[in-house]
Write an enzyme that holds these catalytic residues in place. Structure first.
Site, PDB file in Angstrom:
ATOM      1  N   HIS A 255       2.211  24.024  -1.267  1.00  0.00           N
ATOM      2  CA  HIS A 255       1.930  23.350   0.026  1.00  0.00           C
ATOM      3  C   HIS A 255       0.856  21.986  -0.353  1.00  0.00           C
ATOM      4  O   HIS A 255       1.589  20.755   0.189  1.00  0.00           O
ATOM      5  CB  HIS A 255       1.245  24.135   0.739  1.00  0.00           C
ATOM      6  CG  HIS A 255       0.515  23.502   2.189  1.00  0.00           C
ATOM      7  ND1 HIS A 255       1.364  23.445   3.102  1.00  0.00           N
ATOM      8  CD2 HIS A 255      -0.798  21.790   1.883  1.00  0.00           C
ATOM      9  CE1 HIS A 255       0.303  22.848   4.064  1.00  0.00           C
ATOM     10  NE2 HIS A 255      -0.281  22.315   3.559  1.00  0.00           N
ATOM     11  N   GLU A 256      -0.161  22.686  -1.468  1.00  0.00           N
ATOM     12  CA  GLU A 256      -0.771  21.175  -1.969  1.00  0.00           C
ATOM     13  C   GLU A 256      -0.220  20.023  -2.695  1.00  0.00           C
ATOM     14  O   GLU A 256      -0.555  18.592  -2.797  1.00  0.00           O
ATOM     15  CB  GLU A 256      -2.506  21.245  -2.307  1.00  0.00           C
ATOM     16  CG  GLU A 256      -3.290  22.061  -1.068  1.00  0.00           C
ATOM     17  CD  GLU A 256      -2.833  21.619  -0.278  1.00  0.00           C
ATOM     18  OE1 GLU A 256      -3.261  20.539   0.444  1.00  0.00           O
ATOM     19  OE2 GLU A 256      -4.121  22.298   1.018  1.00  0.00           O
ATOM     20  N   HIS A 259       1.641  17.741  -0.607  1.00  0.00           N
ATOM     21  CA  HIS A 259       0.316  16.594  -0.097  1.00  0.00           C
ATOM     22  C   HIS A 259       0.482  15.573  -1.673  1.00  0.00           C
ATOM     23  O   HIS A 259       0.433  14.538  -1.297  1.00  0.00           O
ATOM     24  CB  HIS A 259      -0.733  16.792  -0.422  1.00  0.00           C
ATOM     25  CG  HIS A 259      -0.657  17.453   1.632  1.00  0.00           C
ATOM     26  ND1 HIS A 259      -0.620  16.068   2.275  1.00  0.00           N
ATOM     27  CD2 HIS A 259      -1.233  18.970   2.340  1.00  0.00           C
ATOM     28  CE1 HIS A 259      -0.536  17.468   2.961  1.00  0.00           C
ATOM     29  NE2 HIS A 259      -1.079  18.779   3.548  1.00  0.00           N
ATOM     30  N   GLU A 285       2.150  15.990   6.478  1.00  0.00           N
ATOM     31  CA  GLU A 285       2.275  17.655   6.398  1.00  0.00           C
ATOM     32  C   GLU A 285       3.924  17.970   6.153  1.00  0.00           C
ATOM     33  O   GLU A 285       4.086  18.919   5.498  1.00  0.00           O
ATOM     34  CB  GLU A 285       1.629  18.043   7.489  1.00  0.00           C
ATOM     35  CG  GLU A 285       2.221  19.423   7.430  1.00  0.00           C
ATOM     36  CD  GLU A 285       0.238  20.234   7.282  1.00  0.00           C
ATOM     37  OE1 GLU A 285       0.384  21.161   6.511  1.00  0.00           O
ATOM     38  OE2 GLU A 285      -0.261  19.055   6.451  1.00  0.00           O
TER      39      GLU A 285
END
Length: 490
Positions: A255-256, A259, A285
């Site tokens: 997830h990170e 980003h 996001e």
């Protein structure tokens, strides 16, 4: 001869650099700062915010803006964003900006302590102060308009609370219906046992590399609440570990990385300009969610991850890749937003969205927040919150003043549905590549069509440019119904 445009861009470059330094202070606070340093860090953050506010509202910006001529599309976008920042900064008193920076820095540590102690009352006084200050800021920005709408603009320009509410109202019936049908089916096999932390971090590093994270310009650390920080040539991520739950580590990392790759892949000619970072939190996001879910939780990629786990942990109780895929995507009761399955995640956001709108409007007092949260959670999910760290103390966002941020998580899911629809249309052998642990076609498509453009276009225009269509929640719902319909034989 130096033009007004050149002078303005040079001035802005230093402002952006100072903003990156402030961000690095925040990273340090979340990762390695001594616990006792919090009061001093609050003063440090206030001091740098004072400098930043003075620069962003400097009278000479108005002079440069009145004289500057943009040389191209990029220049026009830079002027647009500097003008927006300048007009916003003029509305916020300098003393208020400094006070918010100081209080939210201190509140972050108090939230972490209250969360660990399961003590809402210990956090309530500082949260009341944060809410008061942020409401004052929102009123200044709104200039008589809707306070929450003004706050949302910091995270998703061009969107209002009413716009978001309409999207959520349209999505909710389908999500609730699909969840009910899934939870009516037998539960899938769950993960059990103990998984060595060092081995988790080794796989986490391999996952980051597999999704294109460039370690020459980044690093992975641990934090209570995983996050990504920075842009350009210094983009850092954090993850978290638990011996009994390696998925938390692996999918927090992916997830990170979504980003971080957005920030790392922006055209470097935009470095230290207003275009040199993600255009909005919703679009940001969309990158983290498509990396984590549509790619990272796909049947193809989980087959590859299954082999990585077997190589590291041996027989860990899951017999084959198909069972592993079901385990990774299990729909089950839970309290924690960041650990929620794709199907229920947006329901967590809808709860927070309604509560923070009520806090900002004054319809909900901070002293009543815990009760309001628990009542709403019981109504939405069908079971009671068992402790504050699983309820209103679980997220860091309100302690640091990020009101208007939460709905962008669901907007990101909506955008990711649109992007995945377009990606699979353009890359026809996507699953074959991902099954080998090769995400380069997918991440390359995202880099080319979205990431490299940074803040050049508005959020909606960014998604439309990448996909060829205006953002719509329908592709996300279609994707969820197809995926979970197949998983649970609906």
């Amino acid at each position: 001869m130096t033009t007004a445009f050149d002078a303005l861009v040079a001035f802005e470059r230093d402002t952006q650099a100072l903003g990156q330094i402030a961000g690095r202070l925040g990273w340090d606070q979340e990762t390695v700062m001594p616990r006792g340093a919090a009061p001093q860090r609050g003063e440090e953050m206030a001091a740098i915010e004072g400098v930043l506010h003075a620069r962003r509202s400097a009278p000479r910006i108005a002079e440069w803006l009145s004289e500057a001529t943009a040389p191209d599309e990029r220049g026009s976008a830079i002027l647009r964003d500097i003008r927006r920042s300048y007009e916003r900064s003029l509305k916020i008193p300098a003393d208020l900006a400094r006070r918010i920076a100081q209080v939210t820095s201190e509140a972050q540590g108090k939230w972490a302590a209250a969360r660990a102690a399961e003590d809402v009352a210990a956090f309530t006084p500082v949260l009341e102060e944060v809410v008061r200050l942020k409401r004052e800021e929102g009123q200044a920005l709104a200039a008589g308009g809707d306070v929450y709408d003004a706050m949302v603009q910091d995270y998703e320009q061009g969107t209002t609370g009413s716009d978001i509410a309409k999207i959520f109202d349209a999505m909710r019936p389908s999500l609730v219906d699909l969840r009910a049908r899934v939870l009516d089916k037998p539960a899938v096999k769950s993960l059990s046992g103990s998984f060595d932390i060092d081995k988790q971090m080794a796989i986490s590093t391999k996952l980051a590399a597999a999704f294109g994270y460039n370690f020459d310009y980044g690093r992975i650390d641990k934090a209570v609440h995983p996050f990504s920080s920075g842009s350009g040539l210094d983009v850092r991520i954090t993850t978290r570990t638990a011996e009994t739950d390696p998925f938390n580590c692996f999918y927090s990392t992916i997830h990170e990385v979504g980003h971080a790759c957005y920030e790392q892949n922006i055209d470097q000619s935009y470095l230290l300009t207003p275009l040199g970072h993600g255009v909005s939190m919703g679009v940001h996001e969309s990158q983290s969610r498509i990396y984590e879910n549509q790619l990272g939780r796909s049947r193809a990629f989980t087959g590859w991850l299954f082999e990585q786990m077997r190589a590291s942990f041996g027989d860990f109780g899951i017999e084959n890749a198909d069972v592993f895929y079901a385990t990774v995507n299990a729909v089950q009761n839970g309290y924690i937003r960041t650990e929620a399955d794709e199907l229920q995640y947006n329901l967590h956001i809808m709860l927070r969205f309604d509560l923070e709108r009520a806090l900002m409007s004054g319809d909900l007092a901070v002293s009543d927040l815990e009760g309001a949260w628990n009542d709403r959670f019981k109504a939405d999910f069908g079971y009671a919150v068992d402790k504050p760290s699983n309820g209103c103390l679980q997220d860091v966002h309100w302690s640091v003043g990020l009101f208007g941020y939460f709905p962008t998580y669901s907007l990101g899911n909506v955008y990711s549905g649109c992007l995945y629809d377009a990606l699979t249309r353009d890359v026809t052998d996507l699953d074959d590549q991902i099954a080998r642990g090769d995400t380069s076609a997918a991440t390359g498509w995202l880099r080319t069509n979205l990431q490299q453009h940074g803040g050049l276009r508005s959020p909606r225009a960014t998604i439309e440019h990448a996909t060829g269509s205006a953002p719509d929640h329908a592709p996300l719902i279609t994707y969820l119904e197809r995926k979970f319909g197949e998983l649970y034989d609906l």
